[in-house]
Scaffold this motif. Structure first.
Motif, PDB file in Angstrom:
ATOM      1  N   PHE A   1       0.128  -8.482  14.972  1.00  0.00           N
ATOM      2  CA  PHE A   1       1.402  -7.964  14.480  1.00  0.00           C
ATOM      3  C   PHE A   1       1.119  -6.654  13.765  1.00  0.00           C
ATOM      4  O   PHE A   1       0.452  -6.622  12.732  1.00  0.00           O
ATOM      5  N   TYR A   2       1.590  -5.571  14.333  1.00  0.00           N
ATOM      6  CA  TYR A   2       1.366  -4.229  13.808  1.00  0.00           C
ATOM      7  C   TYR A   2       2.684  -3.696  13.251  1.00  0.00           C
ATOM      8  O   TYR A   2       3.610  -3.435  14.010  1.00  0.00           O
ATOM      9  N   ILE A   3       2.753  -3.558  11.935  1.00  0.00           N
ATOM     10  CA  ILE A   3       3.973  -3.059  11.286  1.00  0.00           C
ATOM     11  C   ILE A   3       3.615  -1.922  10.327  1.00  0.00           C
ATOM     12  O   ILE A   3       4.010  -1.903   9.177  1.00  0.00           O
ATOM     13  N   GLU A   4       2.887  -0.962  10.850  1.00  0.00           N
ATOM     14  CA  GLU A   4       2.463   0.184  10.064  1.00  0.00           C
ATOM     15  C   GLU A   4       3.553   1.258  10.030  1.00  0.00           C
ATOM     16  O   GLU A   4       4.435   1.284  10.872  1.00  0.00           O
ATOM     17  N   HIS A   5       3.443   2.132   9.033  1.00  0.00           N
ATOM     18  CA  HIS A   5       4.380   3.252   8.873  1.00  0.00           C
ATOM     19  C   HIS A   5       5.831   2.772   8.751  1.00  0.00           C
ATOM     20  O   HIS A   5       6.727   3.245   9.446  1.00  0.00           O
ATOM     21  N   ASN A   6       6.039   1.811   7.885  1.00  0.00           N
ATOM     22  CA  ASN A   6       7.380   1.338   7.557  1.00  0.00           C
ATOM     23  C   ASN A   6       7.543   1.428   6.048  1.00  0.00           C
ATOM     24  O   ASN A   6       6.822   2.183   5.404  1.00  0.00           O
ATOM     25  N   LYS A   7       8.457   0.679   5.484  1.00  0.00           N
ATOM     26  CA  LYS A   7       8.688   0.715   4.035  1.00  0.00           C
ATOM     27  C   LYS A   7       8.633  -0.697   3.456  1.00  0.00           C
ATOM     28  O   LYS A   7       9.481  -1.104   2.679  1.00  0.00           O
ATOM     29  N   ILE A   8       7.611  -1.423   3.842  1.00  0.00           N
ATOM     30  CA  ILE A   8       7.458  -2.806   3.402  1.00  0.00           C
ATOM     31  C   ILE A   8       6.894  -2.828   1.989  1.00  0.00           C
ATOM     32  O   ILE A   8       5.903  -2.176   1.691  1.00  0.00           O
ATOM     33  N   THR A   9       7.529  -3.606   1.120  1.00  0.00           N
ATOM     34  CA  THR A   9       7.101  -3.748  -0.271  1.00  0.00           C
ATOM     35  C   THR A   9       6.389  -5.085  -0.449  1.00  0.00           C
ATOM     36  O   THR A   9       6.282  -5.890   0.490  1.00  0.00           O
TER      37      THR A   9
ATOM     38  N   LEU B   1      -7.513  -6.732   9.508  1.00  0.00           N
ATOM     39  CA  LEU B   1      -6.450  -6.548   8.527  1.00  0.00           C
ATOM     40  C   LEU B   1      -6.494  -5.093   8.075  1.00  0.00           C
ATOM     41  O   LEU B   1      -7.494  -4.643   7.537  1.00  0.00           O
ATOM     42  N   THR B   2      -5.431  -4.357   8.337  1.00  0.00           N
ATOM     43  CA  THR B   2      -5.382  -2.942   7.994  1.00  0.00           C
ATOM     44  C   THR B   2      -4.403  -2.727   6.837  1.00  0.00           C
ATOM     45  O   THR B   2      -3.232  -3.082   6.954  1.00  0.00           O
ATOM     46  N   LEU B   3      -4.909  -2.157   5.745  1.00  0.00           N
ATOM     47  CA  LEU B   3      -4.099  -1.984   4.540  1.00  0.00           C
ATOM     48  C   LEU B   3      -4.136  -0.560   3.996  1.00  0.00           C
ATOM     49  O   LEU B   3      -3.573  -0.288   2.934  1.00  0.00           O
ATOM     50  N   SER B   4      -4.757   0.362   4.669  1.00  0.00           N
ATOM     51  CA  SER B   4      -4.931   1.710   4.140  1.00  0.00           C
ATOM     52  C   SER B   4      -3.604   2.413   3.896  1.00  0.00           C
ATOM     53  O   SER B   4      -2.575   2.055   4.469  1.00  0.00           O
TER      54      SER B   4
ATOM     55  N   GLN C   1       4.423   0.284   1.451  1.00  0.00           N
ATOM     56  CA  GLN C   1       4.560   0.469   0.006  1.00  0.00           C
ATOM     57  C   GLN C   1       3.980  -0.712  -0.762  1.00  0.00           C
ATOM     58  O   GLN C   1       4.503  -1.117  -1.793  1.00  0.00           O
ATOM     59  N   LEU C   2       2.882  -1.248  -0.258  1.00  0.00           N
ATOM     60  CA  LEU C   2       2.258  -2.411  -0.872  1.00  0.00           C
ATOM     61  C   LEU C   2       1.423  -1.997  -2.077  1.00  0.00           C
ATOM     62  O   LEU C   2       0.809  -0.934  -2.086  1.00  0.00           O
ATOM     63  N   THR C   3       1.405  -2.872  -3.087  1.00  0.00           N
ATOM     64  CA  THR C   3       0.622  -2.618  -4.301  1.00  0.00           C
ATOM     65  C   THR C   3      -0.425  -3.711  -4.467  1.00  0.00           C
ATOM     66  O   THR C   3      -0.528  -4.629  -3.649  1.00  0.00           O
ATOM     67  N   ASP C   4      -1.166  -3.638  -5.549  1.00  0.00           N
ATOM     68  CA  ASP C   4      -2.191  -4.642  -5.853  1.00  0.00           C
ATOM     69  C   ASP C   4      -1.597  -6.052  -5.906  1.00  0.00           C
ATOM     70  O   ASP C   4      -2.237  -7.021  -5.491  1.00  0.00           O
TER      71      ASP C   4
END
Length: 138
Positions: free
Chosen positions: A71-79, A128-131, A105-108
């Motif tokens: 599931f690739y959901i990169e370049h969105n605005k997920i919080t 798992l890609t989080l960059s 827009q993920l944080t720690d």
């Protein structure tokens, strides 16, 4: 047509302007996804979708027979809140082994929650890609 006939293994919805499509088209997409039983890889990238829009999709994925692996959901605005909902919806997918969440827009807080979910549920995550999120080095 491919989704309806359960022959689709990969679906890429990238740079299509999904935020601008009508609710009628969304409903058709949701219906088609819910009926598919062969989809292994779903890409929804570069769409600037927010939590509510992504969660509509993950609810269908979680409640269907789709054997989702990637599931690739990169370049969105997920919080962080959106990530919690995504994980809740997808815990029923034991074969999910690739999750791409870069450029959101993920944080720690969200990453800690994600780590705990992976460890507590013995999820075998291969990639798992989080960059490029709002994650600190601490």
């Amino acid at each position: 047509r491919l989704i309806k006939h359960n022959m689709l293994c990969k679906l890429s919805l990238s740079r299509l302007g999904l935020k601008k499509i009508s609710s009628k088209i969304w409903q058709k997409l949701f219906l088609a996804l819910g009926q598919n039983t062969t989809l292994r890889r779903l890409e929804i990238e570069w769409e600037d979708l927010e939590d509510t829009e992504i969660l509509k999709i993950t609810k269908i994925l979680g409640s269907s027979e789709i054997p989702l692996h990637s599931f690739y959901i990169e370049h969105n605005k997920i919080t962080d809140e959106g990530l919690k909902g995504i994980l809740s919806d997808l815990l029923s997918k034991p074969k999910l082994c690739r999750l791409a969440l870069a450029y959101n827009q993920l944080t720690d807080v969200g990453i800690t929650f994600l780590s705990n979910v992976i460890l507590d549920n013995s999820i075998q995550m291969k990639k798992l890609t989080l960059s490029h999120n709002k994650i600190t080095d601490e």
